[in-house]
Each structure stands twice: as structure tokens, then as C-alpha cells.
Design an enzyme around this catalytic site. Structure first.
Site, PDB file in Angstrom:
ATOM      1  N   HIS A  98       0.834  -1.059   0.072  1.00  0.00           N
ATOM      2  CA  HIS A  98       0.061  -0.025  -0.030  1.00  0.00           C
ATOM      3  C   HIS A  98       0.751   1.278   0.014  1.00  0.00           C
ATOM      4  CE1 HIS A  98      -3.333  -2.775   1.811  1.00  0.00           C
ATOM      5  NE2 HIS A  98      -3.410  -2.545   0.559  1.00  0.00           N
ATOM      6  N   LYS A 139       5.115   1.499   0.326  1.00  0.00           N
ATOM      7  CA  LYS A 139       5.903   1.205  -0.863  1.00  0.00           C
ATOM      8  C   LYS A 139       7.392   1.356  -0.758  1.00  0.00           C
ATOM      9  CE  LYS A 139       2.078   2.271  -3.734  1.00  0.00           C
ATOM     10  NZ  LYS A 139       1.642   0.946  -4.142  1.00  0.00           N
ATOM     11  N   THR A 150       1.655  -5.328  -8.373  1.00  0.00           N
ATOM     12  CA  THR A 150       0.846  -4.371  -8.715  1.00  0.00           C
ATOM     13  C   THR A 150       1.437  -3.164  -9.520  1.00  0.00           C
ATOM     14  OG1 THR A 150       0.496  -3.615  -6.606  1.00  0.00           O
ATOM     15  CG2 THR A 150      -1.256  -5.147  -7.393  1.00  0.00           C
ATOM     16  N   GLY A 151       0.799  -2.166 -10.143  1.00  0.00           N
ATOM     17  CA  GLY A 151       1.399  -1.308 -11.099  1.00  0.00           C
ATOM     18  C   GLY A 151       2.404  -0.464 -10.308  1.00  0.00           C
ATOM     19  N   THR A 170       4.060  -0.383  -7.199  1.00  0.00           N
ATOM     20  CA  THR A 170       5.191  -1.038  -6.613  1.00  0.00           C
ATOM     21  C   THR A 170       6.100  -1.854  -7.542  1.00  0.00           C
ATOM     22  OG1 THR A 170       3.437  -1.225  -4.873  1.00  0.00           O
ATOM     23  CG2 THR A 170       5.457  -2.527  -4.850  1.00  0.00           C
ATOM     24  N   ASP A 191      -4.859  -6.214  -7.919  1.00  0.00           N
ATOM     25  CA  ASP A 191      -5.143  -7.297  -7.030  1.00  0.00           C
ATOM     26  C   ASP A 191      -5.877  -8.465  -7.566  1.00  0.00           C
ATOM     27  OD1 ASP A 191      -3.629  -5.830  -5.046  1.00  0.00           O
ATOM     28  OD2 ASP A 191      -5.753  -4.629  -4.319  1.00  0.00           O
ATOM     29  N   HIS A 201     -10.782   0.350  -2.276  1.00  0.00           N
ATOM     30  CA  HIS A 201     -10.574  -0.834  -3.084  1.00  0.00           C
ATOM     31  C   HIS A 201     -10.491  -1.794  -2.061  1.00  0.00           C
ATOM     32  CE1 HIS A 201      -6.420  -0.114  -2.857  1.00  0.00           C
ATOM     33  NE2 HIS A 201      -5.882  -1.412  -3.258  1.00  0.00           N
TER      34      HIS A 201
END
Length: 284
Positions: free
Chosen positions: A160, A164, A187-188, A190, A221, A248
Site C-alpha cells: 500500500h 511502498k 501491482t502497477g 510497486t 489485486d 478498493h
């Protein structure tokens, strides 16, 4: 002596072939070597007794059932409890993703307190077995097989916003270890930060160190959850921020429930402290 809470949803405790029984049999020797204190919520304790598992093991104690507040007591004791000697070092909670009790407030609070206090919340049978190995390594009583459980595997690296940088620091400190995985996914944002780190460390220019999916809010996710369900992702290292409401949240829970559905194949760490303890054990 380490002390863990122990809970298994009904699916995992109802018969001799369930995840709870399989874990107890496979890890009996390790549990006894550690002298691991296990504080089992009522139905879980009763299942072990009925199946004659961990017999004659005094550090196995019974707490009230879930409806009598057993899981609530675990949440308190993760924070330190009410008296000296109450504190727990972590929780093994074998989650059935379609059991509604896995979404009860006390279950969510228990997991959140584990994340806040940097203690393991182990939600799968594979993770429960692996964590006994981690504790054996730190106690210098075994667990050497951990090092062989990386080659050919895929790890997801997710964090999150507030964590990061912590994920980048973790990857930097354990770059060689994480590079031993056959594949890394993320995910994008990170994933982009981790690729920049890898290229700065000499990873071949233009070759992604992490295969990037969408950002979490845009569906990343969910994409990684599908990898988990397809048994194409074996470990999830997910640095969660328990202090911020997330738009989210449903996607985050989707990923965690996918991990629980793949209980015999996938492991998950939810905090930097837990991930660091695992990494230290693997490289010991």
C-alpha cells in the site's frame, strides 16, 4: 517459549483429511521441538482431541469457542492481553473463504492487530507448515528445507502507498533471495519502483525484474488473485497499511480470500516484520 493462537474454520477441522489434521500430523515433531504454546479456540481444540492429534502435549490449551468470544480473546492477546503471560506471538487461522465467520468483525480485528503489531497471521495450511520451519530455524532446531522452496516458484510483491518505500527497502535488503524465485509479480506502482531498484542493481536493462499488473485500485489485486487460484503464484508478500481506509478494500479481500482458497499451495505475509523473519530464516 513462543505462543500462538490456533483457529480452523469448520471445513478445515471437520475430518481426518482436513487442513488442520494434515498440519498437526506433518508438524507434530516440530511443534514439540519448539515447545510451541498453542491456544486453540474451542472447536479447533475439540477437533484435535477428537482426532487424537497433539495428544499429551501440555502447551496445547483450550480457549472458549468462537461464539463464546474465543477469537475476540485472541485479538486482545495479540496486543498484550490483560495480564503478564497473556501475550501471543502470532496466529494460525486456517480460513475457509466461503465460511461467513472469516468476515466477522472479530476475525478482521484479529488480523488487523497482527499486522499492526508485526506478528504473523497465517491463513493457509501451506503457510502454517512453513512457519513452523521458520521458527525451527530461528530456534536452531531444524527447518533447513525452507531454502529449497523458492526455485521454480512465483512471488507477488505488493504494498500500500504508505509502505511502498518499505517494500523497496525489503527488496533491496533481500534482492539476491527474491531473485531466486523463477518469477516476481506485482501491482502497477510497486512493480515499477521494484523494477527501478533492480535496474540500479545491475539487472539487465529493459528486462522487468517484476512482471507488472494493473494498480490495485484498477484491478491488479484481482489479476494476481487469479494467478493464485490458477496455482501460478505460490507466495504473496503484501505490506498492508492497517491505519487507512481503502476505497478498493473489496479487491484486497478478494486477493486474501484467493490465497485462502489455495490453502495447500500458497503462503502469505501481511507485514514487513513477518516478511523479514521469513527472509532471515531462509538465508540463515
Amino acid at each position: 517459549m513462543k505462543r500462538f493462537g490456533l483457529v480452523a474454520n469448520r471445513l478445515h477441522r471437520q475430518d481426518a483429511d482436513g487442513a488442520l489434521a494434515g498440519w498437526a500430523r506433518a508438524c507434530d515433531a516440530g511443534i514439540r521441538a519448539l515447545g510451541l504454546g498453542l491456544h486453540a479456540v474451542g472447536g479447533t481444540y475439540d477437533a484435535l482431541e477428537r482426532l487424537k492429534l497433539l495428544s499429551d502435549y501440555p502447551p496445547l490449551a483450550r480457549l472458549p469457542s468462537g461464539v463464546e468470544g474465543g477469537v475476540m480473546r485472541l485479538a486482545s492477546r495479540i496486543t498484550g492481553g490483560l495480564a503478564p503471560g497473556d501475550e501471543l506471538d502470532g496466529v494460525i487461522y486456517l480460513v475457509d473463504p466461503v465460511d461467513p465467520s472469516s468476515l466477522y468483525p472479530e476475525t478482521q480485528a484479529l488480523k488487523r492487530q497482527c499486522v499492526i503489531h508485526g506478528k504473523p497471521f497465517i491463513s493457509t495450511a501451506a503457510g502454517a507448515a512453513e512457519w513452523i520451519g521458520v521458527e525451527l530455524v530461528h530456534a536452531k532446531k531444524g527447518g533447513a528445507e525452507l531454502a529449497g522452496a523458492i526455485e521454480g516458484r512465483t512471488v507477488a510483491l505488493i504494498a500500500h502507498d504508505a509502505l511502498k518505500r518499505r517494500m523497496v527497502d525489503f527488496a533491496s535488503a533481500h534482492f539476491d533471495l527474491l531473485s531466486r524465485f523463477a518469477t516476481r509479480v506485482g501491482t502497477g506502482t510497486t512493480g515499477g519502483l521494484l523494477n527501478d531498484l533492480a535496474w540500479s542493481r545491475g539487472w539487465p536493462a529493459g528486462k522487468p525484474w517484476v512482471n507488472r499488473y494493473l494498480s490495485g485500485p484498477m484491478g491488479g489485486d484481482a489479476q494476481i488473485a487469479e494467478l493464485v487460484l490458477d496455482r501460478r503464484c505460490d507466495k504473496v508478500i503484501f505490506f498492508e497499511d492497517p491505519h487507512v481506509a481503502r476505497q478498493h478494500e473489496a479487491d484486497i479481500q478478494l486477493l486474501e480470500r484467493a490465497v485462502s482458497a489455495a490453502t495447500h499451495d500458497t503462503t502469505c505475509f501481511n507485514s514487513p516484520v513477518t516478511a523479514e523473519r521469513w527472509a532471515a530464516a531462509v538465508t540463515a
